[in-house]
Design a protein around this motif. Structure first.
Motif, mmCIF file in Angstrom:
data_model
loop_
_atom_site.group_PDB
_atom_site.id
_atom_site.type_symbol
_atom_site.label_atom_id
_atom_site.label_comp_id
_atom_site.label_asym_id
_atom_site.label_seq_id
_atom_site.Cartn_x
_atom_site.Cartn_y
_atom_site.Cartn_z
ATOM 1 N N PHE A 53 12.500 67.284 34.318
ATOM 2 C CA PHE A 53 12.172 67.846 33.007
ATOM 3 C C PHE A 53 13.286 67.469 32.033
ATOM 4 N N GLN A 54 13.029 66.447 31.234
ATOM 5 C CA GLN A 54 14.054 65.920 30.340
ATOM 6 C C GLN A 54 14.591 66.974 29.382
ATOM 7 N N HIS A 55 13.716 67.853 28.915
ATOM 8 C CA HIS A 55 14.129 68.844 27.917
ATOM 9 C C HIS A 55 14.357 70.223 28.540
ATOM 10 N N HIS A 56 14.855 70.211 29.754
ATOM 11 C CA HIS A 56 15.121 71.454 30.464
ATOM 12 C C HIS A 56 16.123 72.313 29.698
ATOM 13 N N ALA A 57 17.179 71.705 29.194
ATOM 14 C CA ALA A 57 18.205 72.461 28.468
ATOM 15 C C ALA A 57 17.625 73.078 27.197
ATOM 16 N N GLU A 58 16.807 72.317 26.478
ATOM 17 C CA GLU A 58 16.184 72.853 25.266
ATOM 18 C C GLU A 58 15.245 74.009 25.596
ATOM 19 N N ALA A 59 14.541 73.890 26.726
ATOM 20 C CA ALA A 59 13.641 74.965 27.140
ATOM 21 C C ALA A 59 14.422 76.234 27.479
ATOM 22 N N GLU A 60 15.541 76.075 28.154
ATOM 23 C CA GLU A 60 16.362 77.249 28.488
ATOM 24 C C GLU A 60 16.928 77.901 27.235
ATOM 25 N N CYS A 72 -1.307 61.503 23.468
ATOM 26 C CA CYS A 72 -1.727 62.620 22.605
ATOM 27 C C CYS A 72 -0.715 63.738 22.577
ATOM 28 N N CYS A 73 0.525 63.477 23.007
ATOM 29 C CA CYS A 73 1.547 64.533 23.115
ATOM 30 C C CYS A 73 2.470 64.602 21.913
ATOM 31 N N SER A 74 2.091 63.939 20.796
ATOM 32 C CA SER A 74 2.937 64.004 19.604
ATOM 33 C C SER A 74 2.890 65.376 18.950
ATOM 34 N N VAL A 75 1.912 66.167 19.327
ATOM 35 C CA VAL A 75 1.806 67.545 18.838
ATOM 36 C C VAL A 75 1.878 68.488 20.028
ATOM 37 N N GLY A 76 2.217 69.735 19.770
ATOM 38 C CA GLY A 76 2.235 70.717 20.844
ATOM 39 C C GLY A 76 0.826 71.052 21.282
ATOM 40 N N ALA A 77 0.669 71.407 22.551
ATOM 41 C CA ALA A 77 -0.642 71.754 23.089
ATOM 42 C C ALA A 77 -1.054 73.149 22.636
ATOM 43 N N GLU A 78 -2.279 73.277 22.157
ATOM 44 C CA GLU A 78 -2.835 74.583 21.800
ATOM 45 C C GLU A 78 -3.351 75.238 23.075
ATOM 46 N N LEU A 79 -2.854 76.440 23.379
ATOM 47 C CA LEU A 79 -3.191 77.100 24.632
ATOM 48 C C LEU A 79 -4.413 78.004 24.482
ATOM 49 N N ASP A 80 -5.096 78.209 25.594
ATOM 50 C CA ASP A 80 -6.344 78.967 25.597
ATOM 51 C C ASP A 80 -6.083 80.441 25.885
ATOM 52 N N VAL A 83 7.388 71.649 19.953
ATOM 53 C CA VAL A 83 7.639 70.239 19.673
ATOM 54 C C VAL A 83 9.144 70.016 19.591
ATOM 55 N N VAL A 84 9.645 69.051 20.358
ATOM 56 C CA VAL A 84 11.066 68.698 20.372
ATOM 57 C C VAL A 84 11.182 67.199 20.124
ATOM 58 N N ASP A 85 11.968 66.829 19.147
ATOM 59 C CA ASP A 85 12.174 65.408 18.833
ATOM 60 C C ASP A 85 10.859 64.656 18.668
ATOM 61 N N GLY A 86 9.923 65.280 17.976
ATOM 62 C CA GLY A 86 8.702 64.583 17.600
ATOM 63 C C GLY A 86 7.583 64.564 18.606
ATOM 64 N N ALA A 87 7.700 65.351 19.679
ATOM 65 C CA ALA A 87 6.612 65.389 20.670
ATOM 66 C C ALA A 87 6.721 66.674 21.487
ATOM 67 N N CYS A 88 5.704 66.948 22.289
ATOM 68 C CA CYS A 88 5.681 68.150 23.124
ATOM 69 C C CYS A 88 6.946 68.238 23.984
ATOM 70 N N ILE A 89 7.473 69.423 24.121
ATOM 71 C CA ILE A 89 8.692 69.634 24.899
ATOM 72 C C ILE A 89 8.546 69.173 26.341
ATOM 73 N N PHE A 90 7.340 69.179 26.862
ATOM 74 C CA PHE A 90 7.132 68.793 28.261
ATOM 75 C C PHE A 90 7.046 67.268 28.453
ATOM 76 N N LEU A 91 7.049 66.510 27.372
ATOM 77 C CA LEU A 91 6.914 65.061 27.494
ATOM 78 C C LEU A 91 8.264 64.406 27.775
ATOM 79 N N ASN A 92 8.413 63.869 28.961
ATOM 80 C CA ASN A 92 9.581 63.058 29.286
ATOM 81 C C ASN A 92 9.428 61.697 28.617
ATOM 82 N N ARG A 93 10.470 61.258 27.940
ATOM 83 C CA ARG A 93 10.394 60.002 27.189
ATOM 84 C C ARG A 93 10.651 58.790 28.089
ATOM 85 N N PRO A 94 10.245 57.602 27.618
ATOM 86 C CA PRO A 94 10.497 56.379 28.384
ATOM 87 C C PRO A 94 11.981 56.234 28.719
ATOM 88 N N GLY A 95 12.266 55.853 29.946
ATOM 89 C CA GLY A 95 13.643 55.673 30.371
ATOM 90 C C GLY A 95 14.236 56.874 31.078
#
Length: 227
Positions: A83-90, A55-63, A105-117
């Motif tokens: 954190f695969q997208h550490h550089a993008e987060a910085e 369910c991480c193809s979209v960004g999480a809505e925060l409370d 959203v980074v590359d089609g999914a939540c920035i916190f989602l590490n991709r396969p591999g």
């Protein structure tokens, strides 16, 4: 807030002060289990188990702002090896809006989602980091992420200061317009109903965090002994 409808027979009620909790018996006693990485087809407009996005193809809505600040603090603690997208987060932050109420959203999914591999492990970087330091992942992740597939509907009670909270399984309709385009919704398909325990047991930590220990214990008692 709309008035609560009369509870259907499928629901179990537990009173807790001014809040009446209604639990969807059929889902909580079902054998649903998360099959992320084990055939989960995701929430895109086409089945895509190979992407392992869940369910991480979209960004999480925060409370709210408080949760946004919490996620920001935990994100700052993430190391690049987890954190695969550490550089993008910085470079651009982890939020998808100026109010910091959704994750980016980074590359089609939540920035916190590490991709396969990814060497640090596929999946939510916040979850992985929490496990590494032996802390509950639900304390690190956005609430909507650890609550899924559970959904809470709040409504007015029968008295001015009372409320009714209905805990049920998430459905396609809860994704709003996105739900119409989803090729697959895990709670409405047979594949995930293969768990070795009922949801009330397998999601005990999540349910307790949502409703409190006393309500959870009473829920377990009533599900075991409906009378």
């Amino acid at each position: 807030m709309d008035p609560a409808p009369t509870p259907p027979a499928d629901h179990v009620e537990v009173a807790d002060g001014d809040v009446t909790w209604r639990f969807e018996r059929s889902f909580l006693t079902s054998r649903w289990t998360c099959i992320w990485g084990q055939g989960c087809k995701g929430i895109l407009d086409r089945p895509a188990p190979e992407l392992m996005q869940g369910c991480c193809s979209v960004g999480a809505e925060l409370d709210g702002a408080e949760e946004g600040a919490q996620i920001s603090a935990y994100a700052a603690m993430l190391e690049p090896h987890l954190f695969q997208h550490h550089a993008e987060a910085e470079a651009g932050g982890v939020f998808g809006d100026d109010r910091k109420l959704s994750t980016r959203v980074v590359d089609g999914a939540c920035i916190f989602l590490n991709r396969p591999g990814f060497a640090g492990g596929a999946g939510c970087a916040l979850h992985i980091a929490a496990v590494e330091v032996d802390e509950p992942p639900l304390e690190w992740k956005p609430s909507v992420c650890w609550q899924l597939p559970l959904k809470v509907d709040w409504a007015e009670g029968t008295t001015p200061d009372s409320e009714v909270a209905t805990v049920r399984g998430w459905t396609r309709a809860d994704w709003n317009e996105e739900g119409d385009e989803m090729a697959w919704c895990c709670t409405e398909e047979p594949e995930p109903y293969v768990g070795d325990r009922p949801v009330v047991e397998s999601l005990a930590e999540e349910l307790t965090a949502m409703v409190g220990t006393e309500v959870y214990v009473e829920l377990r008692r009533r599900l075991a002994d409906p009378a």
